[in-house]
Motif scaffolding. Structure first.
Motif, PDB file in Angstrom:
ATOM      1  N   UNK A  62       0.746  -1.277   0.036  1.00 47.92           N
ATOM      2  CA  UNK A  62       0.073   0.426   0.072  1.00 47.92           C
ATOM      3  C   UNK A  62       0.910   1.858   0.243  1.00 47.92           C
ATOM      4  N   UNK A  63       2.434   1.052  -0.098  1.00 52.06           N
ATOM      5  CA  UNK A  63       2.998   1.836  -0.166  1.00 52.06           C
ATOM      6  C   UNK A  63       3.097   3.048  -1.190  1.00 52.06           C
ATOM      7  N   UNK A  64       3.246   1.952  -1.899  1.00 50.18           N
ATOM      8  CA  UNK A  64       3.764   2.154  -3.363  1.00 50.18           C
ATOM      9  C   UNK A  64       2.350   2.471  -4.472  1.00 50.18           C
ATOM     10  N   UNK A  65       0.764   2.226  -3.912  1.00 50.64           N
ATOM     11  CA  UNK A  65       0.801   2.253  -4.569  1.00 50.64           C
ATOM     12  C   UNK A  65      -0.721   3.068  -4.036  1.00 50.64           C
ATOM     13  N   UNK A  66      -0.952   4.314  -5.407  1.00 49.52           N
ATOM     14  CA  UNK A  66      -1.846   5.057  -4.819  1.00 49.52           C
ATOM     15  C   UNK A  66      -3.406   5.404  -4.188  1.00 49.52           C
ATOM     16  N   UNK A  67      -3.839   5.905  -3.627  1.00 51.84           N
ATOM     17  CA  UNK A  67      -5.494   5.441  -2.850  1.00 51.84           C
ATOM     18  C   UNK A  67      -5.989   5.656  -4.471  1.00 51.84           C
ATOM     19  N   UNK A  68      -5.536   6.736  -5.259  1.00 53.75           N
ATOM     20  CA  UNK A  68      -6.649   6.710  -6.211  1.00 53.75           C
ATOM     21  C   UNK A  68      -6.978   5.582  -6.807  1.00 53.75           C
ATOM     22  N   UNK A  69      -5.869   4.816  -6.988  1.00 52.88           N
ATOM     23  CA  UNK A  69      -5.827   3.520  -7.962  1.00 52.88           C
ATOM     24  C   UNK A  69      -6.810   2.879  -7.356  1.00 52.88           C
ATOM     25  N   UNK A  70      -7.442   2.857  -5.933  1.00 46.99           N
ATOM     26  CA  UNK A  70      -8.488   2.087  -5.403  1.00 46.99           C
ATOM     27  C   UNK A  70      -9.304   2.139  -5.154  1.00 46.99           C
ATOM     28  N   UNK A  71      -9.862   3.381  -6.548  1.00 45.00           N
ATOM     29  CA  UNK A  71     -11.499   3.508  -6.442  1.00 45.00           C
ATOM     30  C   UNK A  71     -11.532   2.709  -7.081  1.00 45.00           C
ATOM     31  N   UNK A  72     -13.288   2.701  -6.503  1.00 42.80           N
ATOM     32  CA  UNK A  72     -13.851   0.695  -6.633  1.00 42.80           C
ATOM     33  C   UNK A  72     -13.144  -0.690  -6.281  1.00 42.80           C
ATOM     34  N   UNK A  73     -12.644  -0.450  -5.784  1.00 44.97           N
ATOM     35  CA  UNK A  73     -12.004  -2.316  -5.320  1.00 44.97           C
ATOM     36  C   UNK A  73     -12.099  -2.483  -3.312  1.00 44.97           C
ATOM     37  N   UNK A  74     -11.914  -3.571  -3.753  1.00 48.15           N
ATOM     38  CA  UNK A  74     -11.944  -3.789  -2.123  1.00 48.15           C
ATOM     39  C   UNK A  74     -10.559  -3.766  -1.657  1.00 48.15           C
ATOM     40  N   UNK A  75     -10.762  -3.295   0.052  1.00 48.02           N
ATOM     41  CA  UNK A  75      -9.092  -2.623   0.437  1.00 48.02           C
ATOM     42  C   UNK A  75      -9.575  -4.138   2.067  1.00 48.02           C
ATOM     43  N   UNK A  76      -8.715  -4.779   2.338  1.00 50.18           N
ATOM     44  CA  UNK A  76      -8.903  -5.279   3.493  1.00 50.18           C
ATOM     45  C   UNK A  76      -7.505  -5.521   4.309  1.00 50.18           C
ATOM     46  N   UNK A  77      -7.598  -4.786   5.702  1.00 50.64           N
ATOM     47  CA  UNK A  77      -6.500  -4.733   6.677  1.00 50.64           C
ATOM     48  C   UNK A  77      -6.609  -5.334   7.138  1.00 50.64           C
ATOM     49  N   UNK A  78      -5.366  -5.483   7.806  1.00 51.76           N
ATOM     50  CA  UNK A  78      -5.277  -5.985   9.050  1.00 51.76           C
ATOM     51  C   UNK A  78      -6.833  -6.569  10.789  1.00 51.76           C
ATOM     52  N   UNK A  79      -6.951  -4.562  10.612  1.00 54.37           N
ATOM     53  CA  UNK A  79      -7.803  -4.456  11.542  1.00 54.37           C
ATOM     54  C   UNK A  79      -9.134  -5.594  10.548  1.00 54.37           C
TER      55      UNK A  79
END
Length: 170
Positions: A62-79
């Motif tokens: 996630x440090x080298x991916x832009x937040x805008x690239x995640x638009x419309x996607x599903x993200x799972x964090x440790x939480x």
């Protein structure tokens, strides 16, 4: 001032909307905008794996991916792995049982890498486990307990699939 983007990201099963600067990393969005600080920043070059999250089930830095690239996607964090009551999921439990952490800095990325393996490979080999955790650097444990936790989580998932008759992994 730089450009901004409206993003809508499904984070841990919850739709989140925000306006982000074009250069905002996914890690910074998660940590600073959503207060999900389990996503750790280590090298900020995509090398150490501390910032690993699952994007549509696939581990990404996630440090080298832009937040805008995640638009419309599903993200799972440790939480997002524990349930609404804070109970740990089977991979997290396996890490605890195996004492697969010391300082804990790499742990979220390691757990998410193993979670992806459990979710996608039905009968992972030792090499599959090494490949799954290979992009995550741990400076404390020597990886012995981490591999043990991964094997334990894989076995538990295999038994659970057998008990329910569910497949799903390759």
């Amino acid at each position: 001032m730089g450009s901004t983007h409206e993003v809508t990201v499904d984070v841990n099963g919850r739709s989140r909307r925000a306006t982000v600067a074009a250069r905002t990393s996914l890690a910074d969005f998660l940590r600073d905008e959503l207060n999900l600080t389990g996503t750790h920043l280590g090298c900020e070059h995509g090398v150490c794996g501390a910032c690993t999250v699952l994007l549509n089930g696939t581990p990404v830095r996630s440090c080298i991916m832009l937040a805008a690239q995640a638009d419309g996607e599903s993200v799972t964090t440790i939480e997002g792995l524990s349930d609404e009551h804070g109970n740990l999921n089977p991979v997290q439990e396996a890490f605890c049982r195996s004492h697969a952490l010391q300082c804990g800095f790499c742990t979220p990325g390691m757990v998410l890498a193993v979670q992806s393996l459990v979710d996608t490979v039905e009968e992972p080999t030792r090499e599959d486990i090494d490949e799954a955790i290979g992009g995550n650097i741990c400076r404390c444990t020597g990886y012995v307990q981490i591999r043990e936790a991964a094997r334990s989580a894989v076995e538990e998932a295999r038994c659970a699939r057998a008990a329910t008759g569910a497949g799903g992994a390759r």
